[in-house]
Design an enzyme around this catalytic site. Structure first.
Site, PDB file in Angstrom:
ATOM      1  N   ASP A  32      -4.401 -21.814 -55.652  1.00 57.86           N
ATOM      2  CA  ASP A  32      -4.802 -20.453 -55.303  1.00 57.86           C
ATOM      3  C   ASP A  32      -6.314 -20.285 -55.383  1.00 57.86           C
ATOM      4  O   ASP A  32      -6.867 -20.090 -56.460  1.00 57.86           O
ATOM      5  CB  ASP A  32      -4.102 -19.478 -56.269  1.00 57.86           C
ATOM      6  CG  ASP A  32      -4.468 -18.041 -55.981  1.00 57.86           C
ATOM      7  OD1 ASP A  32      -4.174 -17.173 -56.829  1.00 57.86           O
ATOM      8  OD2 ASP A  32      -5.054 -17.774 -54.906  1.00 57.86           O
ATOM      9  N   ASP A 217      -8.520 -17.131 -49.344  1.00 61.60           N
ATOM     10  CA  ASP A 217      -7.537 -17.096 -50.423  1.00 61.60           C
ATOM     11  C   ASP A 217      -6.251 -17.835 -50.055  1.00 61.60           C
ATOM     12  O   ASP A 217      -5.355 -17.270 -49.410  1.00 61.60           O
ATOM     13  CB  ASP A 217      -7.225 -15.631 -50.774  1.00 61.60           C
ATOM     14  CG  ASP A 217      -6.264 -15.511 -51.942  1.00 61.60           C
ATOM     15  OD1 ASP A 217      -5.947 -14.378 -52.332  1.00 61.60           O
ATOM     16  OD2 ASP A 217      -5.828 -16.562 -52.462  1.00 61.60           O
TER      17      ASP A 217
HETATM   18  C1  LIG Z   1       6.570 -15.750 -54.043  1.00 63.99           C
HETATM   19  C2  LIG Z   1       6.175 -15.791 -55.509  1.00 63.99           C
HETATM   20  O1  LIG Z   1       4.754 -15.978 -55.561  1.00 63.99           O
HETATM   21  C3  LIG Z   1       4.040 -14.912 -56.087  1.00 63.99           C
HETATM   22  O2  LIG Z   1       4.601 -13.926 -56.553  1.00 63.99           O
HETATM   23  C4  LIG Z   1       2.563 -15.029 -56.064  1.00 63.99           C
HETATM   24  C5  LIG Z   1       1.939 -16.216 -55.675  1.00 63.99           C
HETATM   25  C6  LIG Z   1       0.568 -16.305 -55.704  1.00 63.99           C
HETATM   26  C7  LIG Z   1      -0.200 -15.226 -56.133  1.00 63.99           C
HETATM   27  C8  LIG Z   1      -1.685 -15.331 -56.199  1.00 63.99           C
HETATM   28  N1  LIG Z   1      -2.331 -14.810 -54.994  1.00 63.99           N
HETATM   29  C9  LIG Z   1       0.432 -14.034 -56.494  1.00 63.99           C
HETATM   30  C10 LIG Z   1       1.798 -13.945 -56.473  1.00 63.99           C
END
Ligand SMILES: CCOC(=O)c1ccc(CN)cc1
Length: 328
Positions: A32, A217
């Site tokens: 990320d 990002d």
């Molecule tokens: C589908 C589950 O992934 C997330 O919730 C997730 C993944 C990455 C980030 C960082 N931008 C935030 C939430």
């Protein structure tokens, strides 16, 4: 040295997962470039949260050391988050190795992470100033690794519904067309932020986005852009509507979507393929589709995976710049 790992898309390209070896244990993780914490699913979590995941086990690592008294708490733009305690261990990403990397051990994670059983944590690759560990902020893997890398760079080669790669310490020029166009990065916010003041829908005229800034990002699925861009783009798509129920713009799945070009640093227009902007169906019949370009109510636009599927991206911490070129 350098390190290269695969980047494998989850179903629907929601995120891309890469193998990371932590204290000898291999964890598939989401790299990320929009955050700066490395945290993992682990055996401290409640059984219900651990279920289906690969869980790091401190007891099985001979090199793990607890950072007594250190904790982390992170929340992401989509409302998800994680929190827990912290230690250090050896981290090997495709051969690039850091011997004392802060490993943040979640003791609580939000539902979206628990449900995403293919992902076992995040590797933050933004600037270390955004790291959430207290009392002493910790460095990202890239920050720790960069002085040992052949070049202080990492690259993202993310592909639509296909296996791509992240590489640390080298730029593989066989993976993009022509040469990279470089833009200055403003690190003040802690993101890989650059000026993005113009956009173009299909072959139309370039239009201005006042004060336009954007971050690159890899941890955001879509492209979140100024409302002016969303309106101009979808005005060219018959049947496009802002659908409050599903939370964004939808259109008929058989639409011929125009490309969207966005300015990167004032000297390069990154072309995002129209096909990639058809993100996913929202109905069983597959007649209504959700747009990969959606609005964000801030001047800081977020160019996520929808852009990375069209552009090879190099992140250079040597001179704080970002390089882009169409995938080869
Ligand atoms: C589908 C589950 O992934 C997330 O919730 C997730 C993944 C990455 C980030 C960082 N931008 C935030 C939430």
């Amino acid at each position: 040295g350098s390190g290269k790992v695969t980047a494998t898309p989850e179903q629907g390209d929601v995120e891309f997962l890469s193998p990371v070896i932590i204290g000898g244990q291999t964890m598939n993780m989401d790299f990320d470039s929009g955050s700066s914490d490395l945290w993992v699913f682990n055996t401290q979590l409640a059984a219900a949260s651990q279920a289906g995941h690969t869980n790091f086990d401190v007891a099985k690592s001979t090199t793990f050391k607890m950072l007594t008294g250190s904790t982390f708490t992170i929340s992401y733009g989509d409302g998800s988050g994680a929190a827990g305690n912290v230690g250090t261990d050896t981290v090997n990403i495709g051969g690039a190795t850091v011997t004392s990397q802060a490993i943040e051990l979640a003791t609580a994670v939000s539902a979206s992470f628990v449900q995403d059983t293919q992902s076992n944590g995040l590797v933050g690759l933004a600037f270390s100033k955004l790291n959430t560990v207290k009392p002493a902020q910790q460095k990202t893997f890239f920050d720790n690794a960069k002085d040992t890398l052949a070049m202080p760079v990492f690259t993202a080669d993310l592909r639509k519904a296909a296996v791509g790669a992240y590489e640390f310490g080298a730029i593989d020029s066989t993976k993009f067309n022509g040469s990279l166009s470089w833009a200055a990065v403003n690190t003040t916010s802690g993101f890989w932020q650059f000026s993005s003041q113009k956009f173009q829908v299909g072959t139309g005229t370039a239009m201005n986005v006042a004060g336009g800034q954007a971050i690159a990002d890899t941890g955001t699925t879509l492209m979140l852009v100024n409302a002016a861009v969303v309106n101009a783009y979808y005005s060219q798509v018959t049947g496009a509507v802002n659908n409050q129920t599903v939370g964004g713009v939808t259109f008929p799945c058989n639409s011929q979507l125009p490309d969207l070009s966005v300015d990167v640093g004032g000297n390069y227009m990154a072309v995002v393929r129209g096909d990639d902007i058809n993100f996913a169906p929202v109905d069983q019949a597959g007649t209504t589709c959700f747009g990969g370009v959606q609005a964000i109510a801030s001047n800081l636009q977020i160019y996520g995976d929808i852009m990375f599927k069209s552009q090879f991206v190099a992140f250079n911490n040597g001179n704080n710049s970002i390089g882009m070129a169409p995938h080869q």
